[in-house]
Design an enzyme around this catalytic site. Structure first.
Site, PDB file in Angstrom:
ATOM      1  N   CYS A 149      51.943  40.122  26.790  1.00 36.99           N
ATOM      2  CA  CYS A 149      53.073  39.856  27.185  1.00 36.99           C
ATOM      3  C   CYS A 149      53.675  38.753  26.765  1.00 36.99           C
ATOM      4  CB  CYS A 149      53.049  38.972  28.951  1.00 36.99           C
ATOM      5  SG  CYS A 149      52.651  40.435  29.912  1.00 36.99           S
ATOM      6  N   HIS A 206      57.389  33.617  30.321  1.00 37.48           N
ATOM      7  CA  HIS A 206      57.040  34.884  30.436  1.00 37.48           C
ATOM      8  C   HIS A 206      57.370  35.117  31.938  1.00 37.48           C
ATOM      9  CE1 HIS A 206      55.302  38.651  31.014  1.00 37.48           C
ATOM     10  NE2 HIS A 206      54.338  38.114  31.143  1.00 37.48           N
ATOM     11  N   ASN A 256      56.944  41.771  37.023  1.00 36.34           N
ATOM     12  CA  ASN A 256      56.252  41.450  34.856  1.00 36.34           C
ATOM     13  C   ASN A 256      56.859  42.462  33.696  1.00 36.34           C
ATOM     14  OD1 ASN A 256      55.181  41.719  33.018  1.00 36.34           O
ATOM     15  ND2 ASN A 256      53.301  40.817  33.599  1.00 36.34           N
TER      16      ASN A 256
HETATM   17  N1  COA Z   1      47.356  42.924  48.303  1.00 33.61           N
HETATM   18  C1  COA Z   1      46.771  42.872  49.349  1.00 33.61           C
HETATM   19  N2  COA Z   1      45.465  41.247  49.454  1.00 33.61           N
HETATM   20  C2  COA Z   1      45.001  41.708  48.048  1.00 33.61           C
HETATM   21  C3  COA Z   1      45.967  41.840  47.105  1.00 33.61           C
HETATM   22  C4  COA Z   1      47.035  43.002  46.719  1.00 33.61           C
HETATM   23  N3  COA Z   1      47.186  43.985  45.661  1.00 33.61           N
HETATM   24  N4  COA Z   1      45.501  41.998  45.689  1.00 33.61           N
HETATM   25  C5  COA Z   1      44.424  40.899  46.264  1.00 33.61           C
HETATM   26  N5  COA Z   1      44.134  40.669  47.378  1.00 33.61           N
HETATM   27  C6  COA Z   1      43.285  40.168  48.355  1.00 33.61           C
HETATM   28  C7  COA Z   1      41.812  40.248  48.052  1.00 33.61           C
HETATM   29  O1  COA Z   1      41.544  41.060  48.240  1.00 33.61           O
HETATM   30  C8  COA Z   1      42.053  38.077  48.187  1.00 33.61           C
HETATM   31  O2  COA Z   1      41.112  39.006  49.179  1.00 33.61           O
HETATM   32  P1  COA Z   1      39.878  37.909  50.134  1.00 33.61           P
HETATM   33  O3  COA Z   1      40.371  36.441  50.433  1.00 33.61           O
HETATM   34  O4  COA Z   1      39.823  37.761  51.999  1.00 33.61           O
HETATM   35  O5  COA Z   1      38.484  38.180  49.469  1.00 33.61           O
HETATM   36  C9  COA Z   1      42.736  37.601  48.608  1.00 33.61           C
HETATM   37  O6  COA Z   1      43.513  38.624  48.754  1.00 33.61           O
HETATM   38  C10 COA Z   1      42.736  36.570  47.095  1.00 33.61           C
HETATM   39  O7  COA Z   1      42.478  37.668  46.149  1.00 33.61           O
HETATM   40  P2  COA Z   1      42.717  36.653  44.619  1.00 33.61           P
HETATM   41  O8  COA Z   1      41.700  38.277  43.768  1.00 33.61           O
HETATM   42  O9  COA Z   1      42.559  35.492  43.878  1.00 33.61           O
HETATM   43  O10 COA Z   1      44.643  36.998  44.574  1.00 33.61           O
HETATM   44  P3  COA Z   1      45.303  36.245  43.822  1.00 33.61           P
HETATM   45  O11 COA Z   1      45.793  34.821  44.359  1.00 33.61           O
HETATM   46  O12 COA Z   1      44.423  35.708  42.381  1.00 33.61           O
HETATM   47  O13 COA Z   1      46.505  37.102  43.682  1.00 33.61           O
HETATM   48  C11 COA Z   1      47.104  37.989  41.520  1.00 33.61           C
HETATM   49  C12 COA Z   1      46.029  38.189  42.237  1.00 33.61           C
HETATM   50  C13 COA Z   1      46.841  39.356  40.653  1.00 33.61           C
HETATM   51  C14 COA Z   1      48.383  38.551  42.458  1.00 33.61           C
HETATM   52  C15 COA Z   1      47.208  36.587  40.498  1.00 33.61           C
HETATM   53  O14 COA Z   1      45.561  36.973  39.924  1.00 33.61           O
HETATM   54  C16 COA Z   1      47.910  37.120  39.466  1.00 33.61           C
HETATM   55  O15 COA Z   1      49.154  37.279  38.665  1.00 33.61           O
HETATM   56  N6  COA Z   1      47.466  36.701  38.112  1.00 33.61           N
HETATM   57  C17 COA Z   1      47.887  36.989  36.653  1.00 33.61           C
HETATM   58  C18 COA Z   1      48.091  38.446  36.367  1.00 33.61           C
HETATM   59  C19 COA Z   1      48.195  38.185  35.257  1.00 33.61           C
HETATM   60  O16 COA Z   1      49.703  37.354  34.793  1.00 33.61           O
HETATM   61  N7  COA Z   1      49.185  39.142  34.392  1.00 33.61           N
HETATM   62  C20 COA Z   1      49.563  39.749  33.267  1.00 33.61           C
HETATM   63  C21 COA Z   1      49.898  39.516  31.782  1.00 33.61           C
HETATM   64  S1  COA Z   1      47.857  40.811  31.262  1.00 33.61           S
END
Ligand code: COA
Length: 354
Positions: free
Chosen positions: A120, A263, A293
């Protein structure tokens, strides 16, 4: 005579037709998720998805051609690219690179053409390399393209950690030599990488480390595996630090930034970086909500969108930041270009073959 800088003088985009909403995505792939959760936690409402007949090269060829039309509208049809840099993590083939075929399909004859793999952060890396070629006097008109088809290649449609985030698309920018006071001028950049954290976002199998299929590879090892919260933290930290470094080198304070284009990965990441830099909401530009993304294509697609809607005026002091797997990141300052983006639908390989 002063050393020329690089000036962005043409913008082109190409997107697959099919727009898939969060609702549809969850339904089609039987994902354990919720459309509102996706919108609130990522800022994404829909994404474009390529069909299985549309390759990264198809999108890249169309975006590259569109960028040439955009440049011709401003400067006349005299500009011919003399090198093509294609930033992508989803090439058409493991071998050869996709860029030579794209150059051929755009009609650029035998110009040098190479793929650049920085996930990215690919477009920021490509901008920096292309600018260096111009200032060194090696090439004068690099065509740089960010193009991806994550949804048909690297994304496991049943993995809610990644399937909700990514979309497909391409955008291209044509550069020319110029001066650092004109719209489109590329000013300063900072790049970085951290291979110690490569496993935060990686595709375990399919390379020489673990060929795929192989007896030791698990069935879904050829898909992207991501530690979302670790990537989130690193993205905020690295983009903020590289932005501050680049701004200092440019001689700007964060107050000077009239437009911030990051990004497009997660609106909460973008806001966290912009908040730390104290860049107010109206100066933040992007299209994450509709496109998700698009990896290496996301920054040029967002630039093209802001140029198309005129939400950023030509010459505005602009900060770009990129971050992705690698880990790899970068920031770039520029004066916003004065180019009207052109757009083309993806062209199939057969349409380009006489
Ligand atoms: N749908 C519904 N619930 C979800 C979920 C989804 N797709 N993904 C995670 N959850 C839940 C988890 O199980 C967790 O539940 P809990 O609180 O009951 O345990 C809760 O939501 C929070 O999970 P978490 O992993 O902390 O979520 P987050 O706020 O970090 O969001 C991403 C997850 C992936 C959206 C976020 O971390 C992100 O965008 N990261 C960057 C990714 C990126 O930039 N990638 C590109 C470069 S490789």
């Amino acid at each position: 005579m002063p050393t020329p800088t690089a000036v962005l003088c043409g913008l082109g985009t190409s997107l697959p037709d099919r727009s898939v909403t969060n609702d549809q995505l969850i339904h089609d792939n039987n994902l354990d998720s919720d459309p509102r959760w996706i919108l609130e936690r990522t800022g994404i409402q829909a994404r474009r998805m390529a069909d299985t007949h549309t390759s990264t090269g198809d999108l890249a060829s169309a975006a590259g051609t569109a960028a040439l039309h955009s440049a011709a509208e401003q400067a006349g049809p005299t500009i011919t690219p003399d090198i093509v840099l294609l930033a992508t993590t989803t090439p058409d083939h493991r071998c050869p690179a996709t860029a030579p075929a794209v150059a051929h399909r755009i009609g650029l004859g035998g110009v040098p053409a190479l793929d650049l793999s920085a996930a990215c952060a690919g477009f920021v890396y490509a901008l920096t390399c292309a600018k260096a070629l111009i200032t060194a006097g090696i090439y004068t008109h690099p065509l740089i393209i960010g193009a991806e088809t994550y949804t048909t290649t690297l994304i496991d449609p049943h993995d809610r950690d990644t399937a909700i985030l990514f979309g497909d698309g391409a955008a291209a920018a044509l550069l020319r030599p110029g001066t650092d006071d004109e719209p489109g001028a590329l000013l300063t950049s900072t790049l970085g990488s951290d291979g110690a954290r490569a496993e935060f976002a990686h595709v375990p199998a399919g390379g020489s480390r673990l060929p795929f299929p192989a007896p030791t590879a698990a069935p879904r090892d050829h898909y992207l595996r991501m530690n979302g919260s670790a990537v989130f933290t690193q993205a905020v930290r690295r983009m903020t630090a590289s932005a501050l470094h680049t701004l200092a080198q440019t001689g700007w304070t964060t107050n000077d930034v009239e437009a911030y284009i990051s990004h497009q990965a997660n609106q909460r990441i973008i806001n966290a970086v912009a908040d730390r830099l104290q860049i107010p909401q109206p100066r933040r530009h992007g299209n994450l909500r509709q496109l998700g993304n698009t990896a290496a294509a996301s920054i040029p697609l967002a630039i093209a969108d802001a140029a198309d809607t005129r939400s950023v005026k030509p010459g505005a002091r602009t900060l770009l930041t990129g971050f992705g797997a690698g880990l790899a990141w970068g920031a770039h300052t520029m004066l916003f270009p004065d180019a009207r983006p052109h757009s083309q639908p993806p062209r199939t390989h057969h349409e380009d073959t006489p």
